[in-house]
Design a protein around this motif. Structure first.
Motif, PDB file in Angstrom:
ATOM      1  N   LEU A 195       0.800  -1.223   0.000  1.00 13.54           N
ATOM      2  CA  LEU A 195       0.000   0.000   0.000  1.00 13.54           C
ATOM      3  C   LEU A 195       0.835   1.276   0.000  1.00 13.54           C
ATOM      4  O   LEU A 195       0.495   2.256  -0.656  1.00 13.54           O
ATOM      5  N   SER A 196       1.933   1.285   0.740  1.00 11.10           N
ATOM      6  CA  SER A 196       2.741   2.516   0.855  1.00 11.10           C
ATOM      7  C   SER A 196       4.040   2.430   0.067  1.00 11.10           C
ATOM      8  O   SER A 196       4.928   3.260   0.243  1.00 11.10           O
ATOM      9  N   THR A 228       2.692  -4.205   3.126  1.00  7.01           N
ATOM     10  CA  THR A 228       4.037  -4.776   3.043  1.00  7.01           C
ATOM     11  C   THR A 228       5.094  -3.722   2.732  1.00  7.01           C
ATOM     12  O   THR A 228       6.293  -4.026   2.739  1.00  7.01           O
ATOM     13  N   ARG A 229       4.655  -2.513   2.384  1.00  8.12           N
ATOM     14  CA  ARG A 229       5.538  -1.381   2.056  1.00  8.12           C
ATOM     15  C   ARG A 229       6.343  -1.610   0.781  1.00  8.12           C
ATOM     16  O   ARG A 229       7.242  -0.836   0.454  1.00  8.12           O
ATOM     17  N   GLY A 285      11.494  -8.354   2.298  1.00 10.07           N
ATOM     18  CA  GLY A 285      11.798  -8.943   3.593  1.00 10.07           C
ATOM     19  C   GLY A 285      10.654  -8.776   4.576  1.00 10.07           C
ATOM     20  O   GLY A 285      10.284  -9.721   5.292  1.00 10.07           O
ATOM     21  N   TYR A 286      10.084  -7.579   4.611  1.00 11.51           N
ATOM     22  CA  TYR A 286       8.959  -7.319   5.512  1.00 11.51           C
ATOM     23  C   TYR A 286       7.735  -8.109   5.061  1.00 11.51           C
ATOM     24  O   TYR A 286       6.994  -8.660   5.894  1.00 11.51           O
ATOM     25  N   ALA A 287       7.521  -8.195   3.747  1.00 11.95           N
ATOM     26  CA  ALA A 287       6.401  -8.974   3.216  1.00 11.95           C
ATOM     27  C   ALA A 287       6.535 -10.442   3.607  1.00 11.95           C
ATOM     28  O   ALA A 287       5.549 -11.097   3.971  1.00 11.95           O
ATOM     29  N   GLY A 310      -1.889 -12.635  -1.518  1.00  9.27           N
ATOM     30  CA  GLY A 310      -0.636 -11.906  -1.541  1.00  9.27           C
ATOM     31  C   GLY A 310       0.453 -12.840  -1.009  1.00  9.27           C
ATOM     32  O   GLY A 310       0.183 -14.012  -0.701  1.00  9.27           O
ATOM     33  N   PRO A 311       1.685 -12.350  -0.924  1.00 10.86           N
ATOM     34  CA  PRO A 311       2.150 -10.990  -1.207  1.00 10.86           C
ATOM     35  C   PRO A 311       2.362 -10.757  -2.705  1.00 10.86           C
ATOM     36  O   PRO A 311       2.316 -11.682  -3.508  1.00 10.86           O
ATOM     37  N   ALA A 312       2.616  -9.474  -3.047  1.00 16.19           N
ATOM     38  CA  ALA A 312       2.884  -9.092  -4.428  1.00 16.19           C
ATOM     39  C   ALA A 312       4.376  -9.036  -4.721  1.00 16.19           C
ATOM     40  O   ALA A 312       4.765  -8.851  -5.876  1.00 16.19           O
TER      41      ALA A 312
END
Length: 418
Positions: free
Chosen positions: A94-95, A130-131, A135-137, A155-157
């Motif tokens: 999203l961000s 997930t920004r 790694g965060y995703a 997801g994730p993308a």
């Protein structure tokens, strides 16, 4: 949109309304369902309008995006939609900066539309940001599949995060519907998006079905070359055709590879060009110098060609790609609700939320099994007919086009490399 597959393998398409409209959607995918007229060919936008009780729910949701804000506005993380007993996690960038974030926010709006249409009382959908960080995703995805409460993850993308999940062992984890581009899939981690392998296989199958027997594959050298080759070879085998040779190439050696093709294969019936991330123009120029396409040799492209404006060198090539008319009714509702034009990211996200709602309605929270997700008849959504395989890959049926005068001309309404 309701997902249903009838016993003879032909999809039955119906339209979203209240959540109860999905009551037997996935049961039908297991046992078959009967239709007097087979698959409906009529999509009436008026038939899929949300009931008045739901119409306000969509526009009242947080972080409404408009045409001017879609590329910049990011909803806050950890959003929850719906009140159903089946818990679903959705991981979106999203961000993230640039196009990744824009696509993530489009998918977020698509999820809201699908929830208002179908899933509001069936599932509780938690959307996490997930920004755009792989790694965060990965960490968010691992947390979701090990939490014990989530029944399915959409997801994730991020490609690297999806690939990591595909390597994890364990049979009790919830399934993952990965939204990453160029993801091959893995056991229990399903690739949602149309891949170049799907498009190339479907195009080759369509030409083989007309009697072509000997094929050449020119594929961009790299990690995906093997997957494209395997899918094309399998699709051809269905029609008794063969892949005579596969030649990996790069833009710098395109002319040499085409020259080598001439010495390796005598009189091929068709040449398939899978260009990957790059432009196919260099190899097409070399083929044109050899008279391909021509009366004796067909040229088959892929959906990746269409990521660029149609070049004059595309003329005469055949391409299997998604049918934009399938998403028309959803596109109309989406634009009316959010005031900007949807794209394929919207269609993928809508379909995955709608499919999840259908499973929750028909089978319940424990219904997210391999038997349901991998049923051979597949599902029809706004991206057309698709099915998931045990290896995590997806297969799609799609229209078959020929490039004529710089445009795609429909040749067949439906073809598939499976």
């Amino acid at each position: 949109m309701r997902f249903c597959a009838i016993a003879d393998g032909k999809p039955l398409r119906t339209f979203p309304g209240i959540a109860a409209a999905l009551a037997f959607a996935v049961v039908a995918a297991i046992s078959g369902c009967q239709s007097k007229n087979g698959a409906s060919e009529v999509l009436d936008p008026a038939a899929i309008a949300a009931p008045a009780s739901q119409a306000g729910a969509t526009t009242a949701a947080p972080a409404q995006l408009t045409a001017s804000s879609a590329a910049t506005a990011a909803p806050k993380a950890n959003l929850t939609l719906g009140t159903g007993s089946t818990k679903i996690a959705m991981l979106l960038p999203l961000s993230a900066p640039g196009s990744a974030g824009e696509n993530g926010r489009k998918m977020y709006d698509a999820a809201r539309l699908a929830m208002a249409d179908l899933g509001d009382k069936l599932v509780t959908l938690t959307i996490e940001d997930t920004r755009g960080d792989s790694g965060y995703a990965k960490d968010l995805a691992v947390k979701a599949i090990t939490s014990g409460g989530v029944r399915i993850v959409i997801g994730p993308a991020e490609l690297a995060a999806a690939q990591h999940l595909a390597k994890l062992s364990g049979t009790q984890r919830p399934p993952v519907l990965a939204l990453a581009d160029n993801f091959a899939g893995g056991p229990g981690v399903y690739s949602v998006r149309l891949s170049e392998a799907d498009s190339a296989a479907a195009g080759a199958a369509a030409v083989a079905s007309k009697g072509a027997k000997k094929f050449v594959l020119l594929v961009t050298a790299g990690a995906n070359a093997g997957a494209v080759e395997a899918r094309v070879a399998n699709a051809l085998s269905i029609y008794g055709a063969t892949l005579a040779v596969t030649l990996p190439y790069s833009a710098s050696d395109a002319a040499k590879v085409v020259s080598d093709m001439g010495s390796l294969v005598e009189a091929p019936d068709a040449v398939v060009v899978a260009s990957g991330d790059g432009s196919p123009v260099a190899v097409l120029a070399a083929l044109k110098a050899k008279g391909i396409p021509g009366k004796a040799v067909n040229l088959i492209g892929t959906e990746r060609w269409l990521e660029r404006p149609i070049d004059p060198l595309y003329e005469g090539a055949y391409i299997a790609t998604l049918d934009q008319s399938e998403s028309g009714p959803i596109a109309d509702r989406f634009k009316a609700t959010y005031n900007y034009q949807p794209d394929v990211n919207v269609a993928y996200a809508y379909d995955m939320v709608a499919l999840s709602a259908g499973i929750a309605s028909s089978v319940g929270p424990n219904g997210f099994s391999k038997q349901v997700l991998e049923n051979a008849s597949g599902f029809r959504g706004s991206t057309g007919l698709f099915r998931f395989r045990a290896d995590g890959s997806s297969q799609r049926s799609m229209p078959f086009f020929k490039v004529e005068k710089g445009r795609l001309k429909l040749v067949e309404k439906q073809t598939a490399g499976f």
